[in-house]
Design a protein around this motif. Sequence first.
Motif, PDB file in Angstrom:
ATOM      1  N   SER A  97       0.838  -1.204   0.000  1.00  0.00           N
ATOM      2  CA  SER A  97       0.000   0.000   0.000  1.00  0.00           C
ATOM      3  C   SER A  97       0.865   1.242   0.000  1.00  0.00           C
ATOM      4  N   VAL A  98       1.934   1.215   0.802  1.00  0.00           N
ATOM      5  CA  VAL A  98       2.809   2.389   0.873  1.00  0.00           C
ATOM      6  C   VAL A  98       3.476   2.655  -0.469  1.00  0.00           C
ATOM      7  N   ILE A  99       3.933   1.581  -1.111  1.00  0.00           N
ATOM      8  CA  ILE A  99       4.592   1.748  -2.405  1.00  0.00           C
ATOM      9  C   ILE A  99       3.629   2.351  -3.419  1.00  0.00           C
ATOM     10  N   LEU A 100       2.440   1.777  -3.485  1.00  0.00           N
ATOM     11  CA  LEU A 100       1.442   2.280  -4.432  1.00  0.00           C
ATOM     12  C   LEU A 100       1.117   3.741  -4.155  1.00  0.00           C
ATOM     13  N   THR A 101       0.853   4.036  -2.861  1.00  0.00           N
ATOM     14  CA  THR A 101       0.453   5.393  -2.499  1.00  0.00           C
ATOM     15  C   THR A 101       1.561   6.380  -2.816  1.00  0.00           C
ATOM     16  N   THR A 102       2.787   6.010  -2.491  1.00  0.00           N
ATOM     17  CA  THR A 102       3.892   6.928  -2.758  1.00  0.00           C
ATOM     18  C   THR A 102       4.035   7.178  -4.249  1.00  0.00           C
ATOM     19  N   GLY A 103       3.985   6.103  -5.033  1.00  0.00           N
ATOM     20  CA  GLY A 103       4.119   6.252  -6.481  1.00  0.00           C
ATOM     21  C   GLY A 103       3.041   7.142  -7.063  1.00  0.00           C
ATOM     22  N   ILE A 104       1.792   6.889  -6.634  1.00  0.00           N
ATOM     23  CA  ILE A 104       0.685   7.669  -7.183  1.00  0.00           C
ATOM     24  C   ILE A 104       0.780   9.127  -6.740  1.00  0.00           C
ATOM     25  N   ALA A 105       1.115   9.352  -5.472  1.00  0.00           N
ATOM     26  CA  ALA A 105       1.215  10.728  -4.985  1.00  0.00           C
ATOM     27  C   ALA A 105       2.328  11.476  -5.714  1.00  0.00           C
ATOM     28  N   ARG A 215       3.293  25.723  -3.197  1.00  0.00           N
ATOM     29  CA  ARG A 215       3.488  24.595  -2.282  1.00  0.00           C
ATOM     30  C   ARG A 215       2.216  24.164  -1.541  1.00  0.00           C
ATOM     31  N   PRO A 216       1.453  25.078  -0.980  1.00  0.00           N
ATOM     32  CA  PRO A 216       0.237  24.615  -0.279  1.00  0.00           C
ATOM     33  C   PRO A 216      -0.716  23.855  -1.202  1.00  0.00           C
ATOM     34  N   ALA A 217      -0.881  24.353  -2.436  1.00  0.00           N
ATOM     35  CA  ALA A 217      -1.798  23.676  -3.353  1.00  0.00           C
ATOM     36  C   ALA A 217      -1.263  22.306  -3.744  1.00  0.00           C
ATOM     37  N   VAL A 218       0.043  22.232  -3.978  1.00  0.00           N
ATOM     38  CA  VAL A 218       0.624  20.932  -4.313  1.00  0.00           C
ATOM     39  C   VAL A 218       0.469  19.983  -3.128  1.00  0.00           C
ATOM     40  N   ALA A 219       0.631  20.545  -1.926  1.00  0.00           N
ATOM     41  CA  ALA A 219       0.450  19.697  -0.742  1.00  0.00           C
ATOM     42  C   ALA A 219      -0.958  19.124  -0.712  1.00  0.00           C
ATOM     43  N   VAL A 220      -1.942  19.948  -1.049  1.00  0.00           N
ATOM     44  CA  VAL A 220      -3.323  19.468  -1.078  1.00  0.00           C
ATOM     45  C   VAL A 220      -3.465  18.329  -2.086  1.00  0.00           C
ATOM     46  N   VAL A 221      -2.887  18.529  -3.268  1.00  0.00           N
ATOM     47  CA  VAL A 221      -2.970  17.482  -4.305  1.00  0.00           C
ATOM     48  C   VAL A 221      -2.331  16.201  -3.811  1.00  0.00           C
ATOM     49  N   ILE A 223      -1.846  15.196  -0.764  1.00  0.00           N
ATOM     50  CA  ILE A 223      -2.624  14.587   0.311  1.00  0.00           C
ATOM     51  C   ILE A 223      -3.850  13.878  -0.227  1.00  0.00           C
ATOM     52  N   PHE A 224      -4.594  14.532  -1.105  1.00  0.00           N
ATOM     53  CA  PHE A 224      -5.794  13.888  -1.635  1.00  0.00           C
ATOM     54  C   PHE A 224      -5.453  12.676  -2.487  1.00  0.00           C
ATOM     55  N   ALA A 225      -4.386  12.798  -3.288  1.00  0.00           N
ATOM     56  CA  ALA A 225      -3.992  11.656  -4.121  1.00  0.00           C
ATOM     57  C   ALA A 225      -3.582  10.481  -3.247  1.00  0.00           C
ATOM     58  N   ALA A 226      -2.849  10.778  -2.173  1.00  0.00           N
ATOM     59  CA  ALA A 226      -2.393   9.713  -1.288  1.00  0.00           C
ATOM     60  C   ALA A 226      -3.575   9.041  -0.598  1.00  0.00           C
ATOM     61  N   VAL A 227      -4.491   9.853  -0.112  1.00  0.00           N
ATOM     62  CA  VAL A 227      -5.651   9.287   0.592  1.00  0.00           C
ATOM     63  C   VAL A 227      -6.470   8.418  -0.360  1.00  0.00           C
ATOM     64  N   ALA A 228      -6.651   8.877  -1.603  1.00  0.00           N
ATOM     65  CA  ALA A 228      -7.403   8.080  -2.570  1.00  0.00           C
ATOM     66  C   ALA A 228      -6.667   6.786  -2.896  1.00  0.00           C
ATOM     67  N   ALA A 229      -5.354   6.875  -3.056  1.00  0.00           N
ATOM     68  CA  ALA A 229      -4.576   5.686  -3.404  1.00  0.00           C
ATOM     69  C   ALA A 229      -4.609   4.663  -2.273  1.00  0.00           C
ATOM     70  N   TRP A 230      -4.624   5.115  -1.034  1.00  0.00           N
ATOM     71  CA  TRP A 230      -4.632   4.212   0.118  1.00  0.00           C
ATOM     72  C   TRP A 230      -5.881   3.335   0.102  1.00  0.00           C
ATOM     73  N   GLY A 231      -6.970   3.881  -0.420  1.00  0.00           N
ATOM     74  CA  GLY A 231      -8.222   3.140  -0.407  1.00  0.00           C
ATOM     75  C   GLY A 231      -8.571   2.455  -1.713  1.00  0.00           C
ATOM     76  N   GLU A 232      -7.683   2.533  -2.716  1.00  0.00           N
ATOM     77  CA  GLU A 232      -7.944   1.956  -4.032  1.00  0.00           C
ATOM     78  C   GLU A 232      -8.280   0.474  -3.943  1.00  0.00           C
ATOM     79  N   PHE A 233      -9.358   0.069  -4.594  1.00  0.00           N
ATOM     80  CA  PHE A 233      -9.757  -1.330  -4.511  1.00  0.00           C
ATOM     81  C   PHE A 233      -9.908  -1.962  -5.889  1.00  0.00           C
ATOM     82  N   LEU A 234     -10.672  -1.336  -6.779  1.00  0.00           N
ATOM     83  CA  LEU A 234     -10.976  -1.960  -8.060  1.00  0.00           C
ATOM     84  C   LEU A 234      -9.717  -2.146  -8.901  1.00  0.00           C
ATOM     85  N   ALA A 235      -8.867  -1.111  -8.962  1.00  0.00           N
ATOM     86  CA  ALA A 235      -7.676  -1.221  -9.808  1.00  0.00           C
ATOM     87  C   ALA A 235      -6.743  -2.349  -9.345  1.00  0.00           C
TER      88      ALA A 235
END
Lengths: 299, 446, 310
Positions: A97-105, A215-221, A223-235
């Motif tokens: 999960s960490v690898i996937l999340t890091t890569g996607i983020a 930087r703040p906007a990129v941080a938001v991106v 964070i949201f990308a990481a949170v979504a990747a952590w919960g990825e199921f179908l892919a």
Amino acid sequence: MTVAQKEASRLAARRRPARRWGRFFNKTVPESLGPRLILIVMCALFLLPFWSMATAAFKTTQELSTFPPTFFPLGLEWSNFSTAVNYIPFGTFFINSVILTTGIALGAAISNPLIAYGFSRINWPGRDVLFGIVMATIFIPFPVLIVALFDIFAKLGWINTFLPMIVPAFFGNPFFIFLMRQFFRGLPGEISEAARIDGANEFQTFLYVILPLARPAVAVVVIFAAVAAWGEFLAPLLYLQDEAKYPLSIGLQFYRQEHAVSYNLLMAASTLIVLPVVALFIAFQRFFIEGVTVGSVKG
Amino acid sequence: MSLLSWRGWKASLVFVSVVLAACGGGNQSAAPLAGCNSGTTLATFWTSHTPPDSDSLKHIVDAFNKQSTATCVKMVQVPGSETDIAKLTTAVRSGTGPDVYMLDRFTVAERAAAGVLEDLSQYGAQDLASNYVDFAWAEATFKGKPYALPFDTDTRAMYYRKDLLQAAGITDLSALDPANGPPTIDTVRAMANKVNHKTGGAYDVVGFIPWINQGWHYTWGFVYGGSFFDKSGCKVTPNDPKIVQAYTDMFTNWSKSLGVDAVQTFISSYSPPNQPTQQDPFLTGHLGFVISGDWVLGQIATYTPNLKYGVTYIPVPKKGDQPATWAGGWSDVIPKNAKNAKGGYEFMKYIAGEPGQRVYTKETQHTPTIKSLQSDSSLFPGDHQFFIKQLSAAHSRPPLPVGAFYWDQLSTAQDAAVRNTAAPQAALDAAATATNAKLQPFCPLA
Amino acid sequence: MIAAPRLHLSKADRRNLRTAAPFILPWVIGFFAFTLYPIVYSLYLSFTSYSGFGNATPVGFANYQHLASDPLFFKSLWNTLYYTGLAVPIGLVVAIVLALAMNQKVREVAIYRAAIYLPSILPLFALTFIFIVLLNPRFGFVNYLLSLVGVPTINWLGDPKWTKFSVVLLAQLGAGGPALIFLAALRAVPGELYESASLDGAGALRRFRHITLPLITPVILYDLIYGTILGVQIFTPAFILVGGTSGGAAYTAGPDNSLLFYVFYLYKEAFQYSDMGIASAMAWILFLISVVLSVIIMRWSRFWVHYEVS
């Protein structure tokens, strides 16, 4: 939980009439009573699932099937956590999960500012039309593509690797492009002008002038990308075949199907899955809250 | 964002929490292959079996690895079931499939027709035909060619809890003595109703739920004397009047008499999906009777060795009816795109041969398909003899190129009947139409 | 938007285009590779018979005809539309109610905001596991609490009448995100409007109906469209609740196939029955449905959305 919320859940469980609320909050302004009541009740409802999870995580298997169910576990069975982590290949799933999340983020952090810059800080013919198409892709549900994508990735030999999930993250995502674009549009044009006068080309302007401000906007991106990747199921379900490669999402579910996991262990594992996200939220709450509301108010 | 700033601390907080959550997770899911002889090549073996059966398979794999000088097998448990091989097909499709797969035998024809399996005649499998009982070998072939080696088989019977029945005040259990032939459904119904018990308005003990465990459509269909397939007409006949009657009696009406919602709630509470075997409601005292297979003997021996239970024939509609049951079982196949098919075949000959089947029978109380083993009565202690005796008269499911699809259609109809959302006739007519449409292209069958 | 005729780009335009090209190139490549090509390929596959093994043989409209006579196809469509039809309006109301409550003068609003928003970022699969325990008819908290007020036992996950609603409930844990967006929208309403309205004698309800509601209609529209797109894709909770493609005791997706959502059936067709042609046909139908639904909502929105004139 605060005292107020603990009290709220216990009282909600016993369904006392409203008069007690009046005595409890006799110091507050009466007109906030109604909304406060609603808020507390709704918070209690939102937190009930987690109370259920936390208590089940600490119960023994026998206590799980006592009727009526106990709201507080009789004893704290800490061993559930160590059992869950050892009986289930939790470490393997977690690392995946960490690898996937890091890569996607990472992909999101690199591609979206770049693409959004092109759609906002440069004026070129057809820009808005193409941006309309970018936004229109939101209307294409991912499941529409899964059969074809599976076949394509199979022919590429990418099945059973992380590539089908990480690589597309490097090509932009309409939500994040929108978010970054909103931010870039808010930056004054003079900054870019000044950079141009200093002799910087567009890419240098992007990298050394605009991006640091974003930087703040990129941080938001991120964070949201990481949170979504952590919960990825179908892919992962589609693309991964090897148990050694499963992330937590499908790993836990498949393990349940093959080895029958008792509910207390499952809840212990779920607690451990949820904790990093909770910690992330506590640490970066501001980014979440601001990120959610960027640009979406002005219809 | 320096480490000394508040943001730095927040980031470290996240990091620490992440590390804590990962703590203790040094578990490797892909254990290094111990017990491999040097110079062997790897072969992978996938099975969707769960404990305790998968434990026995592991023993067989270990024994094979000890004695093989050419091949070392790695066993992997994968999600799947009798009719669901999604995992296998996606893996084979992308070149990441196994060398050997444990496939439900009655679906061999269907999977062979879809092009998922290797024809085993190239490895000389034809020579093994005479080792196996006829019906098992027949199920393992498609268009005259072997695509699988039969593994185990089984028959179904009715188990009952002597302790629960006696506690409910039933003193005379002679109707359940196999020496007196099969009990009638009415007899069982009367006993079961005494066992039913509710607490707080919901069932916590139910006497008999005909459709759970092995109380399938095939089971009751065969018991009622129905026929599922018309060979000469090359069509399936789930709407055979006797099968419709079986659905009506044992699914629709039985569910109604227990209370459709009440019994569903009971099943959801005590038998949810992915439940561990130890919590099976029959073993834990929440069911009085259950239709199941011979492997339950193995489960009882493992989880509840002191259980006071009995075994008898599946109940029949009228006194004097012949008892009926059906035999199922699994097999081993080599999927397409296997990387080490030869090694896989060497393993298959072992596990589906005498050595493997002997171990599996002893440990799990399933029934072997090798003729010589079936006549070795030392393998069938106690109640297992009862199941073996049923074998000669047991039915088997028609091995069709749409076998798995047909099973799912029958199951959908069963579910509708149990929930009283469709009349059995209508549901089974729909199953017939859908299945025959898929079957047509394969007619006439070999 | 005026489409510039290709042959008449000014020099400045061409230069800007060249400058912007490398920036947007990743998206363009990604769009062609991961979106456009798969969609077109999907359309092609939908007219073939393809098991995933070997070649795809063209079969004309056979797949579509098969779907037209497949009761499970219509059931899955019904399940998804039923779920979306429940989840989207309910989610909308929940989000607005939460936002209204959070918009009042309550000192500790940050706590409520955190408690309500947090579940919406937690992984859906973990929430589903939690709900399995929570909704157990006998041992779960929900039924126990309901029984204290006299509600009879509900078999949330075993009764086909309740299964989809259970997923709707699960989806409400995600109301925090939209609630925050509505909260921001509520805060953007100028206070003077409310003041002058109360001076004119308008009560809270009238103020809400005539001031608040019209001004947040753009956000409502956004929530409706986004919620609908998410709704038609529903898959993960169903997959987990029924135990994958092989967990159900009766080999159906949930009791009476009540959790056989459209995408779940698509997945089954592609990967359990190895019928990628039919799955592709289903994918294209889903695509068309999404587009049609979005267009309908957009068209309908013209009657009730008030865009702010700044």
